[in-house]
Design an enzyme around this catalytic site. Structure first.
Site, PDB file in Angstrom:
ATOM      1  N   SER A  14     -19.939 135.119   4.469  1.00  0.00           N
ATOM      2  CA  SER A  14     -19.899 134.960   5.916  1.00  0.00           C
ATOM      3  C   SER A  14     -20.019 136.325   6.607  1.00  0.00           C
ATOM      4  O   SER A  14     -20.953 137.069   6.341  1.00  0.00           O
ATOM      5  CB  SER A  14     -18.635 134.188   6.313  1.00  0.00           C
ATOM      6  OG  SER A  14     -18.706 133.721   7.625  1.00  0.00           O
ATOM      7  N   LYS A  39     -22.572 139.626   5.832  1.00  0.00           N
ATOM      8  CA  LYS A  39     -23.349 140.507   6.708  1.00  0.00           C
ATOM      9  C   LYS A  39     -23.059 141.960   6.333  1.00  0.00           C
ATOM     10  O   LYS A  39     -23.968 142.799   6.231  1.00  0.00           O
ATOM     11  CB  LYS A  39     -22.983 140.275   8.174  1.00  0.00           C
ATOM     12  CG  LYS A  39     -23.043 138.846   8.685  1.00  0.00           C
ATOM     13  CD  LYS A  39     -22.633 138.758  10.156  1.00  0.00           C
ATOM     14  CE  LYS A  39     -22.120 137.393  10.566  1.00  0.00           C
ATOM     15  NZ  LYS A  39     -23.043 136.299  10.458  1.00  0.00           N
ATOM     16  N   TRP A  98     -25.232 126.167  10.407  1.00  0.00           N
ATOM     17  CA  TRP A  98     -24.907 127.244  11.338  1.00  0.00           C
ATOM     18  C   TRP A  98     -25.454 128.579  10.826  1.00  0.00           C
ATOM     19  O   TRP A  98     -25.810 129.450  11.606  1.00  0.00           O
ATOM     20  CB  TRP A  98     -23.395 127.307  11.508  1.00  0.00           C
ATOM     21  CG  TRP A  98     -22.891 128.212  12.593  1.00  0.00           C
ATOM     22  CD1 TRP A  98     -22.172 129.362  12.428  1.00  0.00           C
ATOM     23  CD2 TRP A  98     -23.029 128.045  14.011  1.00  0.00           C
ATOM     24  NE1 TRP A  98     -21.849 129.924  13.648  1.00  0.00           N
ATOM     25  CE2 TRP A  98     -22.372 129.123  14.638  1.00  0.00           C
ATOM     26  CE3 TRP A  98     -23.650 127.077  14.807  1.00  0.00           C
ATOM     27  CZ2 TRP A  98     -22.311 129.274  16.020  1.00  0.00           C
ATOM     28  CZ3 TRP A  98     -23.584 127.218  16.186  1.00  0.00           C
ATOM     29  CH2 TRP A  98     -22.932 128.305  16.780  1.00  0.00           C
ATOM     30  N   HIS A 107     -19.537 125.614   4.116  1.00  0.00           N
ATOM     31  CA  HIS A 107     -19.335 127.061   4.245  1.00  0.00           C
ATOM     32  C   HIS A 107     -18.073 127.458   3.481  1.00  0.00           C
ATOM     33  O   HIS A 107     -16.948 127.234   3.947  1.00  0.00           O
ATOM     34  CB  HIS A 107     -19.197 127.403   5.731  1.00  0.00           C
ATOM     35  CG  HIS A 107     -19.260 128.861   6.046  1.00  0.00           C
ATOM     36  ND1 HIS A 107     -20.430 129.575   6.043  1.00  0.00           N
ATOM     37  CD2 HIS A 107     -18.288 129.738   6.392  1.00  0.00           C
ATOM     38  CE1 HIS A 107     -20.186 130.830   6.381  1.00  0.00           C
ATOM     39  NE2 HIS A 107     -18.881 130.952   6.584  1.00  0.00           N
TER      40      HIS A 107
END
Length: 417
Positions: A256, A260, A347, A398
């Site tokens: 998540s 990044k 998402w 997720h």
């Protein structure tokens, strides 16, 4: 990027590491409203329109330009690497995981009040490759080991304070013992040790680098994601000195927002051999120009501290960004990068992430290695695409699961032989 490292063993078992990082001076890039509108970005086209035709031109011109563009318009510019990093072992358990590994917690510091506690498990008997990355809630949540220190700063749980009752609650998320069984060392650190995940510029690492009178980063200075990535490089400073670690085989992992960060860390630290960016979505592995899932506007509104103060100017003008996220993957070339996803996590735009890998492939090809060896996205549960630019999609939501860790280590086995 050129690095030099010198190591000195200090009394008491601590280690002093000296690292330097050569950085280029910032260019005079135009304001966002003066950038041209472009539906796509060719990673091999310089900002001034020149075509990159050789590996030498990529390494000396385009790659440094892309790094500066991401710093200037999105993640922010970080300070140079510190002159010295000290490592102090807080505890050692040589019989962890039923005697299969040594477990240590190591405090890493570099002359400011901010310190990092690295939880590190290393298999016995050989120098091992290492997968390392940020955790969300503290090292004490990764294993139910009472000697692991609780974070003393802000956390996202009850009362914003780390709790004894949370020891080991994220055990499955990290699958440490399974990784040890595969021959991998595993290291993790709490993201809040570097910078708490909230819109507050008075805590974490930032205030220690302010100029006199400064109270928050300037418009092109580092946001929290860049700060987390910079902190991961301080962990690398330590790992490359540890005799139990194979310094040539360091893999950074993140899920998540930490995914990044893993991609940013890999892009800006060439000592990292492989990048595992799991379900990182917008601001990481998904296209900023995408129309599925989280948008630049939504992520800037929800998490304004993650990026610099210039990125928000692209909220409704992502077509003016002089890059997209495939360019961040391209900076990592020729090193292996895996984007992994779950089908229900729209998402994070899994299909858009696949397109980013395709768009990054020309940089890999230019450097004489394969990029993404697939033309269309796989179905959920299909085998791992294990090319230099890898991709995997599973059913589900997720999260990070033991199944994910099997795939991560499969990719590492193939790409870090």
């Amino acid at each position: 990027m050129k690095h030099s490292l010198a190591f000195l063993l200090l009394a008491g078992g601590s280690t002093l590491l000296t690292a330097s990082c050569a950085t280029s001076s910032a260019r005079n890039f135009p304001p966002p409203d003066q950038l041209p509108s472009r539906a796509t970005i060719d990673p091999l086209e310089m900002l001034d329109g020149r075509r990159v035709r050789t590996p030498e031109q990529w390494m000396s011109e385009r790659r440094p330009e892309l790094k500066e563009l991401f710093e200037h318009y999105m993640y922010g510019k970080a300070p140079v690497w510190p002159a010295g990093v000290k490592a102090e072992t807080l505890f050692t358990d040589p019989k962890a995981f039923g005697g299969k590994a040594t477990l240590r917690e190591i405090k890493i510091s570099w002359g400011i009040p901010t310190t990092i506690n690295l939880l590190l498990a290393t298999p016995h008997g050989k120098r091992s490759p290492c997968v390392f990355g940020l955790n969300f809630n503290g090292n004490h949540t990764v294993l139910p080991e009472p000697r692991i220190q609780l974070p003393t700063g802000w956390t996202r749980n009850k009362g914003n304070k780390a709790l004894e009752e949370d020891r080991g609650k994220d055990l499955a998320t990290w699958s440490m013992e399974a990784s040890i069984d595969r021959g991998y060392a595993v290291g993790t650190l709490y993201m809040g040790d570097i910078d708490p995940d909230r819109h507050d510029w008075s805590d974490g690492i930032h205030p220690h680098y302010y100029k006199p009178g400064q109270t928050q980063p300037g418009p092109h200075e580092w946001g929290t994601i860049r700060a987390w990535a910079w902190g991961l490089s301080r962990v690398v400073d330590y790992l490359v000195t540890d005799p139990a670690i194979d310094a040539r085989r360091l893999a950074v992992f993140g899920h998540s927002r930490n995914g990044k960060t893993a991609l940013v860390a890999g892009a800006y630290d060439d000592r990292i051999a492989l990048i595992l960016s799991h379900q990182s979505g917008c601001g990481g592995t998904a296209p900023s120009r995408g129309t599925v899932g989280e948008s630049v506007t939504k992520i800037n509104n929800a998490f304004p501290h993650w990026f610099n103060d210039t990125f928000v100017l692209f909220n409704d003008k992502t077509d003016r960004l002089p890059f997209d996220q495939h360019c961040l993957a391209a900076i990592c070339a020729p090193r292996p990068v895996l984007f992994s996803n779950a089908q229900d996590d729209q998402w994070a735009n899994p299909a858009g992430q696949f397109e980013m890998l395709k768009a990054a492939t020309p940089a890999y090809t230019l450097l004489g290695v394969d990029g993404l060896k697939a033309e269309k996205p796989p179905a959920p549960g299909d085998p791992l695409i294990d090319s230099r630019l890898g991709y995997w999609l599973r059913p589900g939501k997720h999260s990070t699961t033991p199944e994910d860790w099997k795939i991560f280590l499969d990719f590492c086995d193939i790409q870090m032989k």
